[in-house]
Design a protein around this motif. Structure first.
Motif: not given
Lengths: 506, 401
Positions: A242-247, A249-255, A257-263
């Motif tokens: 959860a923590i790593v995915s959140l980070i 997501f945020v670093l990837g550009g939030g809502v 552009t962060g979707g790709r990093a989150l996935i």
């Protein structure tokens, strides 16, 4: 027209055909032009043929013609019993083959070694074939996921925590050491001549340590909470994910552009979870096989692959450090590189075996294999640094300047523009370093690890197989294995070099 | 209304910033502080852990142990050594053995390397393939493998001293090593040495004089007959006048072993063989690349100037090839010296074997001994690279001029 034909200087009849020129192609041509074209060359050819006659013919005779192919013990390979001068004693290799490949790895567990080798080959081959896609994913799996998986496969054992508790433990260790250092300085300040200065520095260090303690307090608190739950590994895993995915997501550009990093982060964690579940790491994993039971080709491959995987990042970091303009970092990199390049590998291995344990806290023991691996990684890292530096120097200044003009930071310039080009340039050199690393792994047999050469040497002392030709047979076998690996790598390096220079061919 | 050029901004602050932090400026300074703090922390950890560990093992740190008695024997010594000598003497003995095996290895490696390179460049197809085969086989097998092969397989398969292989009745090869005649100094030895030294100095002076005459006055002086006379004729005359400088003591088979002569231990033979053949393969590639690097037009230009083929080679091709060959060649010499440390695998008493091996296991002074050993090799390689950078500077200067 007619008067031209009748002129005296025009030939009236066809010339007779001249003989065909001396053939300079094919086997006959080769013999004529390159072997027997002058007295000196004839002499040289005879000398060369004699040389071959006295080396190749006896070797072939030893390995094939005079060899003994079946038998139970040394009796089969003795001249009295065989009835002829015995060459290679192949039954000896058959009997010792498991030892030469696995060492003393328990027989019931050898499938783990085989599986690891198959996995390594399956990951490495697509990486080496330029035409195949998904190179970065492949490289990522081979360089990061595979070593961890191979460790749990070969060594066995499970895990009691995951990312969060490891990070917390590491940070706590680091913090304890800082506070310890500060208190040591405070203790010194009472007796030293520069007491007040030491007192001030010591207090600052202690203050920093305390600050770090409070900074990491949430982490340690969370870890203690997680350890309390029944399923500590999975709880820890979920929290870390959860923590790593959140980070990410945020670093990837939030809502936006962060979707790709989150996935990709979630996909990675799902893959890790599958591996943990499959191997049962959360409840003990596979039975532990201590590294002193490892041996033979297994150790040779483990040492060389670990060396290859760990030395490259070290080398890149040192090469960048050596080209940096920041004085301390440049001086440190130069000193570090020149130190490791200036000493023989065997002293490095002695250093890692005898000196390194003294530098670590007393309650902290490092496995013999790991010690050798650390030594080899540092040593090879220094050599790789020089290779990478050559590649960095070959990149025109304009590349970096263009990146700067686009507004890229140093990190982005280096990782996106300079390094990819530089590394492509030096792939042949890197592969050549890997060849020498592969050959150098044989040195670990001197510090009591049984690699292929060490196992071979140990097998010579077995009285069951002691015959006059045992040593020669063993060396022939090990030599063929080493030659296949090294020759294969050097051909691959030539292939890559050819490919990289394709635009320069005419 | 004239516009004066604006003064450039003060450079001192910028310069200080550049010196302290490089291109990164004050960020660089901050990075350095963090880096220094990490280094300091690692250093502190190492020192405190080492101190605690040594206390636990009851080992006194420091180099005092070097004055203690070693109490073990070494089977090849260049200087007199007995078991009751100190560890310092063991260090010197090991260092000398390392240097001897490296020097002998370098000589053989260079000779074999040049021969193999010439084979590979030869217009004779068969010889070129043989050279290639040699290089490929030797380079693709680990050095330790080759050392053990020579020592455990080839030398161990030799007959015992009683059936040893005789080389013209002068030297004997057996599994106990190589026995060669030993030179013993005679009455004419000092005179011989003095004359030889004089010959060498005089030849060098002659060469300098001839070069100066060539460059300043354009006068060619043929010096080789004089040099030959100085180096060989003069010592020969001295030998006739003062008697032979040394005689040879021939080895004799007495009982199960040889008496008289000098014995070269099998470890030395195996190590020299493996080191020189292994390094020769690399040297051959270097020499070949160096010779190929000289453009063929150079040869043609030389002959168009009216130089003979030999003179063109000597004055035009070789100097240019040498410029390419020498730096990597030195590197190979250095590698050979460092690789001689593999002696520990077969028990040849080199520095690593007797000092970092036997002495370490006897005293347990790991830190001091390994630091000293590494220091020696580091010193050798740093000295070599210093010499090479001077050479590189001279070459680039002569190219620029």
């Amino acid at each position: 027209m007619s008067d031209i034909i009748s002129s005296a200087y025009v030939r009236q009849d066809l010339l007779t055909e001249r003989p065909a020129p001396v053939k300079t192609t094919g086997f006959i041509g080769l013999v004529r032009t390159r072997l027997f074209n002058s007295p000196t060359n004839i002499l040289l050819t005879i000398v060369g043929a004699l040389l071959l006659w006295f080396t190749i013919v006896p070797s072939v005779k030893f390995l094939m013609v005079d060899a003994v192919w079946t038998g139970q013990d040394r009796a089969a390979c003795l001249t009295e019993n065989a009835g002829f001068t015995v060459g290679a004693c192949w039954p000896y290799i058959q009997a010792k083959l498991p030892q030469l490949i696995y060492g003393f790895y328990p027989e019931a567990e050898r499938w783990r070694v085989n599986l690891t080798l198959i996995l390594a080959a399956a990951l490495l081959l697509p990486l080496l074939i330029p035409r195949l896609p998904a190179k970065s994913l492949n490289a990522g799996v081979f360089f990061f996921a595979f070593p961890v998986g191979a460790f749990f496969l070969l060594h066995g054992g499970g895990i009691t925590g995951f990312g969060l508790s490891w990070t917390a433990g590491l940070l706590q260790l680091f913090d304890d050491s800082i506070i310890g250092a500060g208190q040591a300085l405070l203790g010194l300040s009472k007796t030293s001549a520069i007491g007040p200065l030491l007192w001030v520095v010591g207090n600052i260090v202690v203050l920093v340590g305390t600050a770090i303690y409070w900074l990491i307090f949430p982490l340690t608190w969370l870890r203690d909470q997680l350890q309390g739950t029944g399923q500590s590994v999975w709880a820890d895993f979920a929290t870390t994910a959860a923590i790593v995915s959140l980070i990410a997501f945020v670093l990837g550009g939030g809502v936006r552009t962060g979707g790709r990093a989150l996935i990709s982060s979630i996909a990675t964690f799902v893959a890790i979870a599958i591996v943990i579940k499959l191997m049962g790491l959360d409840h003990g994993g596979l039975p532990v096989v201590a590294t002193n039971l490892w041996g033979g080709l297994l150790v040779t491959l483990v040492v060389s692959v670990t060396g290859i995987v760990t030395s490259l990042p070290i080398g890149i970091a040192l090469a960048l450090g050596r080209r940096s303009t920041i004085p301390l970092i440049r001086i440190f990199s130069i000193a570090f590189i020149e130190f490791w390049r200036g000493v023989p590998l065997i002293t490095v291995l002695f250093f890692a075996t005898y000196m390194l344990p003294l530098f670590l806290p007393g309650n902290f023991t490092v496995d013999g294999l790991v010690r050798a691996l650390i030594g080899i990684a540092l040593f090879t890292g220094a050599y790789q640094a020089e290779n990478v530096r050559g590649g960095l120097a070959a990149i025109p200044r304009g590349q970096g300047e263009a990146a700067a003009a686009l507004g890229l930071s140093w990190w982005k310039t280096t990782s996106l523009i300079v390094l990819p080009q530089a590394l492509r340039h030096v792939i042949p050199n890197l592969v050549n370093s890997f060849i020498s690393l592969f050959k150098d792994t044989s040195l670990v047999s001197i510090v009591a690890l049984f690699d292929l050469l060490g196992s071979l040497r140990a097998s010579f002392s077995d009285p069951k197989w002691s015959t006059p030709s045992t040593a020669f047979t063993g060396f022939a076998f090990a030599g063929i294995i080493y030659f296949i690996f090294c020759f294969g790598m050097s051909r691959y390096s030539l292939f890559v070099e050819h490919r990289l220079n394709a635009h320069r061919r005419n | 209304m004239s516009t004066e050029a604006r003064k450039p901004p003060a450079q001192i602050a910028l310069k200080i910033r550049r010196i302290l932090g490089g291109k990164a400026g004050w960020n660089g300074v901050a990075v350095q502080f963090a880096f220094a703090a990490i280094l300091g922390w690692i250093g502190y950890e190492i020192v405190s852990n080492a101190r605690a560990n040594l206390e636990n093992q009851h080992i006194a740190a420091g180099f005092g142990f070097l004055r203690n008695n070693a109490g073990f024997d070494v089977n090849q010594t260049l200087i007199s050594y007995t078991g009751s000598d100190t560890f310092l003497r063991v260090f010197v003995v090991g260092l000398l053995n390392t240097l001897v095996v490296s020097a002998v290895g370098i000589v053989f490696a260079t000779v074999i390397g040049f021969i193999v390179a010439l084979c590979r460049l030869s217009p004779n197809w068969l010889l070129a393939r043989i050279g290639e085969l040699y290089v490929e086989i030797i380079r693709n097998l680990p050095l330790l493998f080759q050392i053990l092969f020579w020592y455990l397989a080839v030398l161990a398969a030799l007959p015992n001293p009683r059936q040893s292989i005789s080389l013209f009745g002068l030297s004997f090869v057996s599994n106990r090593g190589l026995v060669v005649p030993r030179p013993i100094g005679e009455s004419g030895f000092e005179a011989f040495l003095a004359v030889l030294a004089f010959g060498i100095v005089a030849s060098l002076a002659l060469r300098i004089y001839a070069r100066r005459a060539l460059f300043e006055r354009g006068q060619m002086i043929r010096i080789w007959p004089y040099v030959l006379g100085l180096l060989f004729g003069l010592p020969l005359i001295t030998m006739l006048v003062f008697g032979p400088p040394f005689s040879f003591e021939l080895p004799q088979l007495k009982g199960f072993n040889f008496a008289g002569g000098s014995r070269i231990i099998p470890e030395f033979v195996a190590l020299t063989l493996a080191l020189s053949t292994y390094t020769a393969a690399f040297i051959a590639e270097i020499v070949r690349a160096g010779i190929l690097s000289v453009h063929s037009g150079q040869m043609e230009a030389g002959s168009s100037l009216g130089l003979s083929r030999a003179t063109t080679l000597r004055l035009i091709v070789v100097p240019q090839a040498m410029r390419v060959i020498v730096p990597p060649l030195t590197n190979q010499y250095l590698n050979l010296t460092k690789n001689s440390s593999l002696a520990v695998a077969i028990g040849y008493p080199d520095l690593v074997s007797v000092f970092a091996g036997t002495s370490l296991s006897q005293t347990g002074q790991a830190i001091e001994i390994i630091a000293l050993t590494m220091g020696v090799y580091l010193l050798i390689s740093l000295l070599t690279s210093a010499v090479m950078s001077v050479y590189g500077w001279r070459v680039s200067r002569s190219l620029g001029a």
